[in-house]
Design a protein around this motif. Structure first.
Motif, PDB file in Angstrom:
ATOM      1  N   GLY A  48       0.806  -1.217   0.000  1.00  0.00           N
ATOM      2  CA  GLY A  48       0.000   0.000   0.000  1.00  0.00           C
ATOM      3  C   GLY A  48       0.838   1.265   0.000  1.00  0.00           C
ATOM      4  O   GLY A  48       2.045   1.249   0.246  1.00  0.00           O
ATOM      5  N   PHE A  49       0.190   2.374  -0.292  1.00  0.00           N
ATOM      6  CA  PHE A  49       0.868   3.662  -0.267  1.00  0.00           C
ATOM      7  C   PHE A  49      -0.170   4.769  -0.077  1.00  0.00           C
ATOM      8  O   PHE A  49      -1.369   4.568  -0.300  1.00  0.00           O
ATOM      9  CB  PHE A  49       1.672   3.909  -1.546  1.00  0.00           C
ATOM     10  CG  PHE A  49       0.846   4.132  -2.791  1.00  0.00           C
ATOM     11  CD1 PHE A  49       0.613   5.407  -3.280  1.00  0.00           C
ATOM     12  CD2 PHE A  49       0.302   3.056  -3.477  1.00  0.00           C
ATOM     13  CE1 PHE A  49      -0.154   5.610  -4.433  1.00  0.00           C
ATOM     14  CE2 PHE A  49      -0.451   3.239  -4.630  1.00  0.00           C
ATOM     15  CZ  PHE A  49      -0.690   4.523  -5.104  1.00  0.00           C
ATOM     16  N   GLY A  50       0.299   5.930   0.352  1.00  0.00           N
ATOM     17  CA  GLY A  50      -0.542   7.110   0.457  1.00  0.00           C
ATOM     18  C   GLY A  50       0.010   8.212  -0.423  1.00  0.00           C
ATOM     19  O   GLY A  50       1.227   8.310  -0.635  1.00  0.00           O
ATOM     20  N   ALA A  51      -0.875   9.052  -0.967  1.00  0.00           N
ATOM     21  CA  ALA A  51      -0.428  10.117  -1.867  1.00  0.00           C
ATOM     22  C   ALA A  51      -1.260  11.370  -1.646  1.00  0.00           C
ATOM     23  O   ALA A  51      -2.421  11.300  -1.222  1.00  0.00           O
ATOM     24  CB  ALA A  51      -0.522   9.683  -3.327  1.00  0.00           C
ATOM     25  N   ASN A  52      -0.658  12.495  -1.923  1.00  0.00           N
ATOM     26  CA  ASN A  52      -1.337  13.781  -1.885  1.00  0.00           C
ATOM     27  C   ASN A  52      -1.160  14.448  -3.239  1.00  0.00           C
ATOM     28  O   ASN A  52      -0.074  14.410  -3.826  1.00  0.00           O
ATOM     29  CB  ASN A  52      -0.765  14.673  -0.779  1.00  0.00           C
ATOM     30  CG  ASN A  52      -1.596  15.912  -0.548  1.00  0.00           C
ATOM     31  OD1 ASN A  52      -2.690  15.825  -0.018  1.00  0.00           O
ATOM     32  ND2 ASN A  52      -1.075  17.072  -0.923  1.00  0.00           N
ATOM     33  N   VAL A  53      -2.233  15.054  -3.760  1.00  0.00           N
ATOM     34  CA  VAL A  53      -2.206  15.688  -5.074  1.00  0.00           C
ATOM     35  C   VAL A  53      -2.673  17.134  -4.915  1.00  0.00           C
ATOM     36  O   VAL A  53      -3.776  17.381  -4.406  1.00  0.00           O
ATOM     37  CB  VAL A  53      -3.107  14.949  -6.083  1.00  0.00           C
ATOM     38  CG1 VAL A  53      -3.029  15.615  -7.452  1.00  0.00           C
ATOM     39  CG2 VAL A  53      -2.722  13.482  -6.173  1.00  0.00           C
ATOM     40  N   ALA A  54      -1.840  18.075  -5.321  1.00  0.00           N
ATOM     41  CA  ALA A  54      -2.188  19.496  -5.291  1.00  0.00           C
ATOM     42  C   ALA A  54      -2.378  19.993  -6.725  1.00  0.00           C
ATOM     43  O   ALA A  54      -1.566  19.700  -7.606  1.00  0.00           O
ATOM     44  CB  ALA A  54      -1.100  20.311  -4.599  1.00  0.00           C
ATOM     45  N   VAL A  55      -3.464  20.747  -6.953  1.00  0.00           N
ATOM     46  CA  VAL A  55      -3.819  21.251  -8.277  1.00  0.00           C
ATOM     47  C   VAL A  55      -3.886  22.770  -8.221  1.00  0.00           C
ATOM     48  O   VAL A  55      -4.577  23.330  -7.362  1.00  0.00           O
ATOM     49  CB  VAL A  55      -5.178  20.693  -8.746  1.00  0.00           C
ATOM     50  CG1 VAL A  55      -5.466  21.127 -10.175  1.00  0.00           C
ATOM     51  CG2 VAL A  55      -5.229  19.186  -8.617  1.00  0.00           C
TER      52      VAL A  55
END
Length: 492
Positions: A48-55
């Protein structure tokens, strides 16, 4: 609650790969659009992994948006927050929520998710598009330039490439773009009594802050409920406008990490005010994946006849954080009476297919079979809260002991029997065993005299996993030097 474990700090690479992608050739000459995307893998563990996405919107104002990309190595989104996500094969689409639909020129928003991967490759996506517009990072396509005779052609700047993953993870992302301003909606199986949502604490009035000194942080490992840590509370201070005092030994902070990265908390603590009034505190908490600040719902039992009886009827939420550098646990508690859940919201969803951790005592019937093991438990001086909202609470700290039988080892100092005394007295003992082969077992022995039903939480892949089955009975505590003796039995 359906729980499995997350191990970002214990298993494998705590990777943090960041891609700054750029978005935007205009869809038409009259309405050029563009945006910039920053994709960060905030943690990575086995499976598993966690991610953050900024737009960031670089073009005309938007009222409603969708960001798309493609996973190329079989990754799957398993949980998300601050957006509405769907996936078809490798293609992922994330849309706005009601509170972040408007995205003006130059404005940014962000969302996060947890995903699964195959433990072989987790490449960063490269084909981001905002409302269908591919990512290049400018609002108009570059204008071709004809070189002047005798001069070299203009230098072309190459597109950005993924950065090398740093050796340590980036700072933990906040729950939402506005951080602590989100209402957290727990999964229905662990609501902390706030199924409509746990409001941002800062919307209320600060009651007190506490700093608890930790004696040990014990890692049980992966149990049937998830990845369990036990924090032993050994003292501390409480400061506030209406309440000041200390934290006594005998408390436990029971932290559980789910397979999707979210965390759940149960905590028991004993407070003593400056005028000597004892107060029993039991706390429930939750946090989205990647958030080190737990949102908590404290429940107080203060003596009905004391100046602190107002704690028994209030509505409280707060925060809990752990500073491992100083071995300190920090609490902030707020009175949120009259504060209603509101947007923005973070909805927590549990992974499926595993056992729910219980909040209440286990129950069961049957007769005693073979003895499994016997404990001789030493006890400290009792702390009597006296008559409160649930009855007369009496707390007896556990200071140590020995274990013999199919399990051999010691009873660790920490925890207590948080018993209610009345016409039907109920015991509720919480403590930890350390076996001679260095395994840890969390024990809860609970119920009325003559009907005690123990539960054990041991490492699921360890030699004491047989204890995880809820098939045991307990004797009543009997007298022993310095404390009590208890024998556990198979249940028939």
């Amino acid at each position: 609650m359906r729980l499995v474990h997350r191990r970002p700090l214990l298993a494998g690479a705590l990777a943090a790969a960041t891609l700054v992608g750029v978005v935007g050739v205009a869809g038409s000459a009259s309405a050029a659009t563009g945006c910039r995307v920053t994709y960060t893998v905030t943690s990575q563990w086995s499976g598993g992994f966690g991610a953050n996405v900024a737009v960031t919107n670089l073009g005309d104002p938007l009222n409603g948006w969708q960001l798309t990309w493609s996973f190329t190595a079989g990754q799957q989104v398993t949980q998300y927050w601050n957006g509405t996500a769907s996936q078809n094969g490798g293609r992922v689409t994330v849309g706005n929520t009601t509170w972040n639909a408007a995205l003006g020129t130059g404005a940014s928003t962000s969302f996060g998710f947890n995903g699964s991967w195959n433990n072989a490759s987790n490449p960063v996506p490269t084909d981001f598009a905002l409302n269908g517009t591919p990512c290049t990072g400018s609002t108009t396509p570059p204008t071709p330039t004809t070189p002047t005779p005798g001069t070299p052609p203009p230098t072309t700047t190459p597109p950005p490439t993924p950065t090398t993953p740093p050796s340590t993870p980036p700072p933990t992302p906040s729950t939402t773009p506005s951080g602590a301003e989100a209402t957290i909606v727990p999964d229905p199986s662990w609501t902390c009594g706030r199924s409509a949502g746990i409001v941002p604490p800062a919307r209320g009035r600060l009651v007190f802050r506490a700093a608890a000194q930790l004696g040990a942080i014990r890692d049980v490992g992966v149990t049937p409920y998830g990845h369990r840590r036990i924090l032993d509370i050994r003292g501390g201070t409480v400061t506030g406008d209406r309440i000041n005092g200390s934290i006594l030994t005998g408390g436990l902070d029971l932290e559980l990490t789910l397979g999707n990265g979210a965390t759940e908390l149960e905590q028991v603590a004993i407070l003593r005010t400056t005028d000597g009034t004892p107060i029993y505190l039991r706390t429930c908490g939750v946090a989205p994946a990647g958030d080190a600040t737990m949102r908590i719902v404290p429940d107080f039992e203060a003596p009905n006849s004391s100046p602190y009886a107002w704690l028994n009827t209030g509505t409280y939420v707060g925060t809990r954080t752990v500073d491992t550098a100083t071995n300190t646990l920090h609490l902030a508690v707020y009175d949120v009476a009259g504060v209603s859940p509101a947007d923005p919201r973070v909805q927590l969803r549990d992974p499926a297919g595993v056992t729910n951790q219980p909040w209440d005592c286990a129950t069961g019937s049957g007769t005693r079979g073979a003895a499994v093991f016997t404990e001789t438990v030493t006890l400290g001086a009792s702390v009597s809260v006296g008559a409160s909202k649930r009855g007369t609470r009496n707390i007896i700290p556990i200071t140590g002991g020995t274990v013999t039988g199919r399990v051999t080892g010691t009873v660790l100092p920490g925890g207590a029997d948080y018993q209610l005394i009345g016409a039907t007295s109920t015991l509720d003992a919480r403590y930890v065993l350390s076996t001679n082969d260095r395994e840890l077992i969390l024990v809860r022995n609970c119920g009325a005299f003559g009907r005690l039903v123990p539960t054990f939480e041991a490492r699921a892949a360890g030699p004491y996993a047989f204890l995880n089955a809820n098939t045991w009975l307990s004797s009543d505590p009997g007298s022993a030097p310095g404390g009590v003796s208890i024998t556990f039995y198979e249940r028939r």
